[in-house]
Write a protein that holds these residues in place. Structure first.
Motif, mmCIF file in Angstrom:
data_model
loop_
_atom_site.group_PDB
_atom_site.id
_atom_site.type_symbol
_atom_site.label_atom_id
_atom_site.label_comp_id
_atom_site.label_asym_id
_atom_site.label_seq_id
_atom_site.Cartn_x
_atom_site.Cartn_y
_atom_site.Cartn_z
ATOM 1 N N GLY A 171 1.073 -1.118 0.240
ATOM 2 C CA GLY A 171 -0.058 -0.140 0.485
ATOM 3 C C GLY A 171 1.212 1.592 -0.025
ATOM 4 N N GLU A 172 0.309 2.950 0.619
ATOM 5 C CA GLU A 172 1.294 3.735 0.690
ATOM 6 C C GLU A 172 2.283 3.218 1.440
ATOM 7 O OE1 GLU A 172 -1.113 7.176 1.144
ATOM 8 O OE2 GLU A 172 -2.712 6.069 -0.807
ATOM 9 N N VAL A 173 1.421 2.964 2.522
ATOM 10 C CA VAL A 173 2.622 2.590 3.671
ATOM 11 C C VAL A 173 3.083 1.371 3.979
ATOM 12 C CG1 VAL A 173 1.734 4.916 5.468
ATOM 13 C CG2 VAL A 173 0.419 2.649 5.305
ATOM 14 N N GLU A 174 4.299 1.172 4.429
ATOM 15 C CA GLU A 174 4.469 -0.447 5.173
ATOM 16 C C GLU A 174 3.747 -0.601 5.798
ATOM 17 O OE1 GLU A 174 8.806 0.125 5.291
ATOM 18 O OE2 GLU A 174 9.030 -0.830 3.470
ATOM 19 N N ASP A 175 3.227 -0.205 6.803
ATOM 20 C CA ASP A 175 1.884 -0.622 8.064
ATOM 21 C C ASP A 175 1.031 -1.547 7.429
ATOM 22 O OD1 ASP A 175 3.938 0.636 10.077
ATOM 23 O OD2 ASP A 175 2.043 2.494 9.546
ATOM 24 N N GLU A 176 1.372 -2.674 8.118
ATOM 25 C CA GLU A 176 0.690 -3.498 7.791
ATOM 26 C C GLU A 176 -0.593 -3.945 8.421
ATOM 27 O OE1 GLU A 176 2.985 -7.124 7.211
ATOM 28 O OE2 GLU A 176 4.515 -6.104 6.175
ATOM 29 N N VAL A 177 -1.567 -4.754 7.460
ATOM 30 C CA VAL A 177 -3.173 -5.351 7.966
ATOM 31 C C VAL A 177 -2.801 -6.878 7.790
ATOM 32 C CG1 VAL A 177 -5.726 -6.027 8.158
ATOM 33 C CG2 VAL A 177 -4.738 -3.577 7.535
ATOM 34 N N LEU A 178 -3.113 -7.860 8.945
ATOM 35 C CA LEU A 178 -2.622 -9.433 8.317
ATOM 36 C C LEU A 178 -3.805 -9.618 8.105
ATOM 37 C CD1 LEU A 178 0.168 -11.012 8.853
ATOM 38 C CD2 LEU A 178 -1.196 -11.667 11.522
ATOM 39 N N VAL A 179 -4.389 -10.802 7.283
ATOM 40 C CA VAL A 179 -5.053 -11.724 7.614
ATOM 41 C C VAL A 179 -4.739 -12.688 7.342
ATOM 42 C CG1 VAL A 179 -7.338 -12.700 5.920
ATOM 43 C CG2 VAL A 179 -6.653 -9.824 6.410
ATOM 44 N N SER A 180 -5.318 -13.628 8.526
ATOM 45 C CA SER A 180 -4.361 -15.279 8.097
ATOM 46 C C SER A 180 -5.350 -16.627 8.502
ATOM 47 C CB SER A 180 -3.702 -15.159 9.652
ATOM 48 O OG SER A 180 -3.188 -16.765 9.710
ATOM 49 N N THR A 181 -5.536 -17.602 7.249
ATOM 50 C CA THR A 181 -6.921 -18.750 7.735
ATOM 51 C C THR A 181 -5.747 -19.375 7.455
ATOM 52 O OG1 THR A 181 -9.069 -18.992 6.524
ATOM 53 C CG2 THR A 181 -6.629 -18.624 5.687
ATOM 54 N N HIS A 182 -6.128 -20.990 7.762
ATOM 55 C CA HIS A 182 -5.579 -22.147 8.067
ATOM 56 C C HIS A 182 -5.856 -22.727 7.181
ATOM 57 C CE1 HIS A 182 -9.881 -22.680 10.158
ATOM 58 N NE2 HIS A 182 -9.437 -24.272 9.967
ATOM 59 N N VAL A 183 -4.872 -23.707 6.915
ATOM 60 C CA VAL A 183 -5.673 -24.757 5.192
ATOM 61 C C VAL A 183 -4.738 -25.813 5.932
ATOM 62 C CG1 VAL A 183 -4.360 -22.886 3.840
ATOM 63 C CG2 VAL A 183 -2.414 -24.020 4.629
ATOM 64 N N CYS A 184 -5.029 -26.549 7.145
ATOM 65 C CA CYS A 184 -4.504 -28.078 7.185
ATOM 66 C C CYS A 184 -5.498 -29.357 7.152
ATOM 67 C CB CYS A 184 -3.942 -27.980 8.316
ATOM 68 S SG CYS A 184 -4.633 -26.978 9.743
ATOM 69 N N HIS A 185 -6.766 -28.784 7.416
ATOM 70 C CA HIS A 185 -7.846 -29.310 7.624
ATOM 71 C C HIS A 185 -8.026 -30.444 6.204
ATOM 72 C CE1 HIS A 185 -7.948 -27.743 11.081
ATOM 73 N NE2 HIS A 185 -9.258 -28.161 11.660
ATOM 74 N N ASP A 191 -15.093 -25.640 8.800
ATOM 75 C CA ASP A 191 -13.494 -25.208 9.667
ATOM 76 C C ASP A 191 -12.615 -25.523 8.400
ATOM 77 O OD1 ASP A 191 -11.383 -24.996 11.088
ATOM 78 O OD2 ASP A 191 -12.575 -27.162 12.063
ATOM 79 N N ASN A 192 -12.557 -24.554 6.911
ATOM 80 C CA ASN A 192 -10.964 -24.648 6.833
ATOM 81 C C ASN A 192 -11.537 -23.667 5.665
ATOM 82 O OD1 ASN A 192 -8.485 -26.826 5.440
ATOM 83 N ND2 ASN A 192 -8.578 -24.406 6.242
ATOM 84 N N GLY A 243 -4.603 -7.041 12.558
ATOM 85 C CA GLY A 243 -5.060 -8.391 12.083
ATOM 86 C C GLY A 243 -6.411 -8.407 12.240
ATOM 87 N N LEU A 244 -7.316 -9.623 10.615
ATOM 88 C CA LEU A 244 -7.454 -11.069 11.607
ATOM 89 C C LEU A 244 -7.476 -12.097 11.466
ATOM 90 C CD1 LEU A 244 -11.256 -9.660 9.356
ATOM 91 C CD2 LEU A 244 -10.721 -9.659 11.577
ATOM 92 N N VAL A 245 -8.124 -12.783 11.477
ATOM 93 C CA VAL A 245 -8.272 -14.812 11.570
ATOM 94 C C VAL A 245 -9.200 -14.656 10.958
ATOM 95 C CG1 VAL A 245 -8.059 -16.875 12.588
ATOM 96 C CG2 VAL A 245 -5.844 -15.256 13.108
ATOM 97 N N LEU A 246 -9.578 -15.397 10.144
ATOM 98 C CA LEU A 246 -10.732 -15.828 9.630
ATOM 99 C C LEU A 246 -11.011 -17.021 9.557
ATOM 100 C CD1 LEU A 246 -10.747 -13.625 6.067
ATOM 101 C CD2 LEU A 246 -11.299 -13.077 7.939
ATOM 102 N N THR A 247 -11.982 -17.636 9.984
ATOM 103 C CA THR A 247 -12.188 -19.082 10.235
ATOM 104 C C THR A 247 -13.676 -19.574 10.340
ATOM 105 O OG1 THR A 247 -11.840 -20.757 11.209
ATOM 106 C CG2 THR A 247 -11.927 -19.197 12.870
ATOM 107 N N GLY A 248 -13.979 -20.393 9.542
ATOM 108 C CA GLY A 248 -15.224 -20.697 10.449
ATOM 109 C C GLY A 248 -16.868 -19.389 9.598
ATOM 110 N N VAL A 249 -16.246 -19.311 7.701
ATOM 111 C CA VAL A 249 -17.016 -17.890 7.905
ATOM 112 C C VAL A 249 -17.948 -18.044 6.795
ATOM 113 C CG1 VAL A 249 -15.754 -15.911 8.707
ATOM 114 C CG2 VAL A 249 -15.363 -17.426 6.455
ATOM 115 N N GLY A 250 -18.182 -19.557 6.873
ATOM 116 C CA GLY A 250 -19.307 -20.245 5.749
ATOM 117 C C GLY A 250 -20.330 -20.618 6.385
ATOM 118 N N ASP A 251 -21.239 -20.897 7.752
ATOM 119 C CA ASP A 251 -21.857 -20.878 7.704
ATOM 120 C C ASP A 251 -23.050 -20.394 7.678
ATOM 121 O OD1 ASP A 251 -20.517 -20.966 10.657
ATOM 122 O OD2 ASP A 251 -22.824 -20.497 11.120
ATOM 123 N N PRO A 252 -24.471 -20.729 8.215
ATOM 124 C CA PRO A 252 -25.431 -19.264 7.719
ATOM 125 C C PRO A 252 -25.862 -19.441 8.920
ATOM 126 C CG PRO A 252 -26.485 -22.218 7.607
ATOM 127 C CD PRO A 252 -25.305 -21.900 7.815
#
Ligand code: ZN
Length: 433
Positions: A171-185, A191-192, A243-252
């Motif tokens: 982006g314009e600055v080096e400061d960051e927003v982190l978005v993390s999700t898991h890929v191991c299931h 849940d994945n 930062g944000l961890v995204l997990t279990g974001v697809g159920d109703p």
């Protein structure tokens, strides 16, 4: 930053990605993760990292790599009653190789079921304790006749690598927003795959938008992946502002936000402001040191302002960690809503700043500057006028736009738009961050 998405297209893309990834037998290491990351790399410019077995990462060590080619059980007549080909849940993750014939009574010690959900296959792992096992439905186990069974797990557990994926959108600055999700299931959808799908589409949307912050997306095996990334990037962590961890974001179910360890970090406030403004019911959880990789990002020595966005929390839906968490359980609307909320949180973070009122002695005369016209004469104009008064009043250099949105109860987007108008009319000056 004005990342927006077109809901029907994007929902079908997310469901399509989940469907492609669903059959793959993933674990914390191995070719299942590589295949998954390669598929994501077809959507967004993913850098793939390989960290050798034995690498020390804080108090842990990168484990041996696990791969599996086949796993099955044949009954006394030779018929394969369980086969990895039919579901990647059938084998306990990290099972050591086995090839033998054994009576059902002995085999039972290596079989896992869910007695109170007799039609579903459970999800089991044995990462750090060498063993082997199969998972099947209780109904299927109950129907097996006595006799000798042939079992085969054609797996390998040997020195190799831990694999993770990373995208940095500068982006314009080096400061960051982190978005993390898991890929191991393995074949588990909410849940994945939901987190993977939403993170992939969020990265795609952010790529196409002007950005003040840099955005870093991580696709990691849970726990050991986050620990490995943090250990390798320890000198870099000061740049991560949110930062944000995204997990279990697809159920109703409704959206749940879990606060960071800090509890009142800007990301916590931005997330809750977005959820409150959505008009839909939502839940907020205080931080607790369990769950997904927020446990690592919010460990005391790291203590990053990282919250967790999910829908129904893990363990609170019966499909969790069972074959019931399949593609049918995923909701296109749930995925789209989670994506929109993730992007809205990023939008608040990206645009939040602090201004100084340049005419602070009494109210400036708005009419002579044409500001009533600038905010329009529509039915919203009274609200816009109130937003203008709030922005002027609280822009004393100490209150951010998010502070003003929270205190006034007016949506951040409206506050931010009005601040832009006031800035154009030289009534506000941005305070350097
Ligand atoms: Zn899980």
């Amino acid at each position: 930053m004005t990342a927006t998405v077109s809901p029907p297209d994007v929902a079908s893309r997310m469901l399509g990605l989940a469907a492609d990834l669903y059959p793959i037998c993933r674990s914390i290491t191995g070719d299942g993760v590589r295949e998954t990351l390669a598929r994501i790399a077809g959507e967004i410019p993913l850098d793939i990292h390989e960290v050798p077995t034995g690498t020390p990462v804080f108090d842990w060590t990168v484990p041996r790599e696990w791969n599996i080619r086949a796993a099955w059980i044949a009954d006394p007549s030779g018929r394969r009653v369980v086969d990895l080909e039919n579901s990647s849940l059938h084998v306990v993750s990290y099972s050591t190789p086995v090839r033998r014939t054994m009576p059902l009574a002995d085999l039972r010690e290596h079989i896992f079921t869910i007695p109170d959900q007799p039609t579903r296959i459970p999800y089991r792992t044995s990462y750090y304790n060498e063993s082997w096992g199969f998972c099947m439905s209780q109904d299927q186990l109950d129907a097996l006749p006595d006799g000798d069974y042939e079992v085969c797990i054609d797996s390998s557990l040997e020195d190799g690598h831990l694999t993770y994926g990373e995208v940095l959108l500068e982006g314009e600055v080096e400061d960051e927003v982190l978005v993390s999700t898991h890929v191991c299931h393995p074949s588990l959808a909410n849940d994945n795959l939901s987190g993977i799908a939403v993170a992939t589409e969020a990265a795609r949307a952010l790529m196409a938008a002007p950005r003040r912050y840099s955005y870093r997306f991580l696709f990691l095996p849970v726990t050991i992946g986050a620990i490995t990334w943090l250990a390798r990037n320890e000198g870099h962590l000061g740049r991560i502002k949110h930062g944000l961890v995204l997990t279990g974001v697809g159920d109703p179910g409704r959206t749940t936000y879990k606060r960071s360890r800090r509890g009142d970090a800007e990301v916590d406030r931005a997330a809750i402001h977005v959820l409150e403004g959505s008009g839909a019911p939502y839940d907020v959880q205080e931080f607790f040191p369990y769950g997904y990789d927020e446990r690592q990002y919010c460990s005391p020595g790291i203590d990053l302002p990282v919250g967790c966005l999910m829908r129904t929390p893990h363990g609170r839906y019966p499909e969790y960690h069972t074959s019931g968490d399949n593609l049918d359980f995923l909701s296109g609307d749930g995925l789209s809503d989670s994506l929109e909320k993730s992007l809205a949180i990023c939008r608040v973070l990206d645009r939040n700043r602090t201004y100084l009122n340049l005419k602070p002695n009494c109210e400036p005369q708005l009419g002579k500057r044409g500001l009533y016209a600038a905010i329009g004469g529509d039915t919203d104009s009274q609200r816009s006028q109130l937003a203008m008064l709030w922005v002027l009043n609280l822009s004393d250099g100490a209150h951010s736009l998010l502070d003003i949105a929270e205190r006034s109860g007016i949506a951040f987007d409206a506050i931010e738009r009005i601040a832009g108008v006031l800035h154009e009319h030289d009534l506000l000056a941005p305070v350097p961050a």
